[in-house]
Every structure is written in C-alpha cells, then in structure tokens.
Design a protein around this motif. Sequence first.
Motif, PDB file in Angstrom:
ATOM      1  N   ALA A 122       2.765   5.612  -1.529  1.00  0.00           N
ATOM      2  CA  ALA A 122       2.431   6.073  -0.182  1.00  0.00           C
ATOM      3  C   ALA A 122       1.085   6.791  -0.153  1.00  0.00           C
ATOM      4  CB  ALA A 122       3.529   6.995   0.337  1.00  0.00           C
ATOM      5  N   ARG A 123       0.687   7.418  -1.276  1.00  0.00           N
ATOM      6  CA  ARG A 123      -0.568   8.175  -1.272  1.00  0.00           C
ATOM      7  C   ARG A 123      -1.774   7.254  -1.155  1.00  0.00           C
ATOM      8  NH1 ARG A 123      -0.995  11.857  -6.238  1.00  0.00           N
ATOM      9  NH2 ARG A 123      -2.140  13.247  -4.895  1.00  0.00           N
ATOM     10  N   LEU A 124      -1.586   5.978  -1.521  1.00  0.00           N
ATOM     11  CA  LEU A 124      -2.717   5.048  -1.504  1.00  0.00           C
ATOM     12  C   LEU A 124      -2.894   4.371  -0.158  1.00  0.00           C
ATOM     13  CD1 LEU A 124      -2.499   3.383  -4.995  1.00  0.00           C
ATOM     14  CD2 LEU A 124      -4.432   4.614  -4.052  1.00  0.00           C
ATOM     15  N   ALA A 125      -1.936   4.554   0.740  1.00  0.00           N
ATOM     16  CA  ALA A 125      -2.034   3.903   2.043  1.00  0.00           C
ATOM     17  C   ALA A 125      -2.934   4.723   2.953  1.00  0.00           C
ATOM     18  CB  ALA A 125      -0.639   3.790   2.650  1.00  0.00           C
TER      19      ALA A 125
END
Lengths: 321, 317
Positions: A315-318
């Motif tokens: 989720a942190r890369l979205a």
Amino acid sequence: MDLLAHLEAYVAVVDEASFSRAADRLGIAQPLLSRRIKTLEHHLGGQLFDRSRRQVTTTAFGLSLLPYAQDVLDGVQRLRRAAGAAQRSAARTVGVPADCDPAALARAIRTGAEHGITLAVRELPPRERAAGLDDGSLACALVRCEPENAPLRTPLGLAGAPPAPPDTPTPAGVPVHLEDLRPRRGSRAPRHARPVLTLPEDQLPATQDRLARTAARAGLPESLFRPAASTAQALAETLAGRTLLLCTEPFAARHGAVWAPLFDETLHRGYAVRAARGQAAVAPVPGWLSGALAASVGAVPHTPGAANPPEDPRARLAALG
Amino acid sequence: MTAQHTGRPEAPRPRLVAGDGTLLRTAEAIAADWAVLGMRGSFLARRLDTGEQLGFDIDDPVPLASVVKVPFALVVLDRIAAGLLDAAQPVTVDPATSSVGSTGLAAFRHPATVAVGDLLALMLAVSDNAAADALFDLVPPEETDARLREWGCTDIRVRHRMQRMYECAAGVSGDDFTLALELAVRDEASGRHTVETLDPAHANAGTARGLVDLLQRVWQDEIARPAATAELRRLMAAQVFTHRLAGDLRTDTIRVSGKTGTFLHLRHDIGVVEADSGHRVAMAALTRSDRRAALAPDIDAAIAAAARQAFTVLRGR
C-alpha cells in the motif's frame, strides 16, 4: 669458541694486571678465566701474558694485539646500542580518534612499557585510521564500524549552550528522541528545528547518510545534521546557542555545554580495535591495550537493539491521498 | 543558509510570479521556507475575483499522483450531466482485481458494489484508488485526456490509471518502499526517472497554473456543464485530508475544498479557500523533497503555512 667472551677476559687481565681481579670484574671464577686465556693464546698462536713472575705482565705479542681486541669489543658495544635504539624507534603507533581521554591513553603507554613495547599514539580522523592499518603506518587502531555490530560503543548525545534554552526538548541527561527536536506548533515556537553540527569523527559518508535517514524518519529535514568545518567552529556555534552539537558526554563537559544522550543507539559511535593486516596473525592486539583504548573513547558494553517490525509493503507504493 | 553551510549544492532559484512587491515578498518567503526543509516545487495562489496571484515555478510540468483525480472527476461528472453515464449505475469492485491503495474500496477485503456517483465521492473524499480505477474502466485515460484538450486544459495530461503508479514503483523496487523512495530522490538530481510515473513526459502531469486555471473555471462555472462543476465542488469540500493547504486555514468561517496527492517523495494539494467574507482563493502546492521518509509533518505544515500566508496577503488587498 665464544671469541667475544675470550677477548673480554684478555682485555680485563691487561687492564687489571691480575687474573683474580679480572675474574672479579667479569663476575666469573678464576679457573674459567685462566682457561679462556689459554684457549685464546692457543687460538692466536702465542703467549699473551708472562705468568713467570709474581706480577702478571703482558707480552709484546699481547700488547700488539690489544688495540684489535679492543676494537672488536667496541664494535660489539656499538652493535648492541644500535640494536637498542632501533628497538626503541620501532615504537608501535596506535591510531585513535580526536579528543580521547588522555589519562586512559597514558595508562596504555605505561602498560606498554611494562610489557617492553613502546607505544606512540596518533590522533587521526576515522578514514585515515583505517588507511593507516592498510598501509602499515599504524600497528593498531580504533576503527569505526556500525554500532549494531560493534564490539565497542561510545554513546553520543546532543550538546547545547548552558543554561538549557527554553526550546530544549528534555532536561540535560534525560535521553533525547529525534522527534522531540521537531518545532512545536504555535506562533511562539521557532519555525525550524535548530541544526545539529557533527564533528570530523562523525563525518564518514555512511554515518552522515545514517543520520540523514534517521532525521527524515523522525519528521525532520535530511539536512538537520550538518558537518562542521572544524571543531572550534562547531563549539562556537553551539555555545552561542545557534546549533546543537553531536558529541560525547566528556567532550561536552570539557567545553561547558549541557548534554543529553541520544536514545537511538544506532546513532552512537561503534568502534573495534584492529591490528594492521600483516601483523594480525602474529601479534593480535593484547587485551590490556584493547581495554585501555576502549576506556579512552568512553566505550560502554554492547547492548544489541531491537529491530523494527516489518510493514505492509504494497500500500505504501501506491498513489496516496 | 549557504550551500557551504548545508553541505549540499544550491538549488536553482525559483522563478517568482507576483502582481507587486508585497505579493513578491510573500512568494519569496514561502520559497525560502520550503528550501530550509529540503522541499522544491511549484506554488500558486490566485484570487478568483481579481485574478491577483503569487507563486513560483508555476509552469513546471509535475507528475500528479492523486491530484489527477480532480480533472478526471470533472470529465466523469460531465458525462453524467450529459446523460451519457448513469450516476446510479452499480459497479462491483473485487479486491482480487482492484487497484492497490490504503483507503476506501482499495482497503476492502471483500467485493463491494457501489454506484458510479459514490465511486466519485470515495475517489475524492478519501483518494480511493480502487474507486478511481473502476471509473477509469468506464471513462478511460485517453478519453479523459481528449476531453480536457477540448476544454483547453493544455497543461494537464491524463495518461494512465492510478494502479500504474504502484506498478511502476513496485516494478523497479520489488515492493520495497524505501528503495523506490531512494530512487525517486536520486533521480531528481539526474532528471532520468527510473519510476516512469515520476517522469512528467510519461506520467499524469500538470502545472500549478494549469490546475489553478481549472479550479477557477470550476468555481466560476466556466468549464463543463454546471451540474458537473457544482457536484465537483460539493465532493471536493468533503475531502477528509486537511493536513496540507487546509492545515492552518480551516475555521467555521473559512472552508477549504481540495484534493491532496502523495507518492514517494511527492506531496501535493490543490484546492479553493472560501471565506464567509466572500473572498475566494484557488491554490496549488506541488512539492517534491529530498526526504527519505513516508511521513513529513513539517513539509505538510510548510504547505499549510504557505496557504495561510498567501490567503492572508491576497485577501488583504
């Protein structure tokens, strides 16, 4: 035949004009002395002394050889002196960081002398200490390593101007968390955190990167930690209250700054005592020296820290809101 | 602070835009404040009634992250207003195939069926990537981009779905956020972008001027159909993230309608500040930083401070 011992006996008898006094001077028994003279006369092919009278006299043959015998003995003396001087000048150089405790270093030098090892101490920046071990100019050194894996760890903290300024997050001595340095909200608080200067001992690329990352994770600018051009400049700006200084407690105390340790031990200094490459196998750094060097940088026993739990990576890369 | 003191190269000075000396000094102060924190980027604040404005680097194309959901929403809302799409049409979003994200339907673990109109609400209120990409299935990026061209929004480009941002970042870093962030920060220096969605030439992109122009036209009903602009204004007022432009402005007398955007080292926010006094200011803050951290509260606060300063000085004219 030990020619030197025999020549010594010969010269002593000439000087003393007596076999018994010569034996006393050399600290040997008279029969041994007499045997040595006989052996030497046999070796040289002639009588050195006339023993027929009550007083021993040197023969013409004995007198003619005396300068040569004296010359050989003087040469040996010079050889021994040269060897001793060479031994002393081959003092083992130990590379240490700047601002070590002089008393601990003095202890190392004294203990070295008791072990027959002459130690010389050189203050060097971290990269030159490592290079000195590689090129053999240092016999051993305190080298920097990651605090997590370091056998020795020197606590670092933040020094500030006395008395503690009102925006100092914690009273002196209580561990500081980097997040505490974030400016507080509200109009009376300063808009930006005070920069923290670092000393040459902490100006290694790996150390600076670690400091920048940790500052970022604590919600502070990556430029929070700034290399000071010199120790004097760092102290001046810190004591003037414009900056904080990353340093050890003794360093802060010596210069009259207030100091509090950094809670995060991964920001402390890690050290290991290393011997020069070529000598490591033959002569490992003796325990008394490692101990004194650890004391000189104020190292504390190593306590491994806890690792952060892993986070959900996806989720942190979205794209986020 | 000199470059020698900070030990890093001096960033190029921002190109300031301002109507007069007071506005210029405000723009300068904001840029200087940002520089101390390691932030760069564009800022623009414009009074809607007079057109007076202040800012800097307002024509630099910037990769957009979630801010792109605003022009996209306008295109979708216009299709609904035109009767080409039904706001009540149900759409099922299945976590097995939906886009990655941390909020809204993207955080759901079970399939959900939501109407098109509510997908728009989720997309704008909580920046829901799954809702956004479900809408992109109905109105593809190419069609959105073409519509914006027709409206003359030449400074805004819509080129891909939201999921592409995750795919590009994960593609170079293997789901390692720290590595992707390092690459993003490093690439700023070289200008060659490893993460393709950070390259304004290939990403969803926009400029501060283009986005403020868009907000101004939406608030003044000078673009799309009035029903679409009214709904976009309503939805943007419902955004839950208030830590950037709205951070130091919101009161019962001042409303901020906006859309934030965050991706790796990018921290964006666009919006319109409306006061009971009748003053309205449209703003865009499109920042990037050298900060290797997921959260940077001081950067968010610096955007909030910039918005407050700009609003105060523009309202005081």
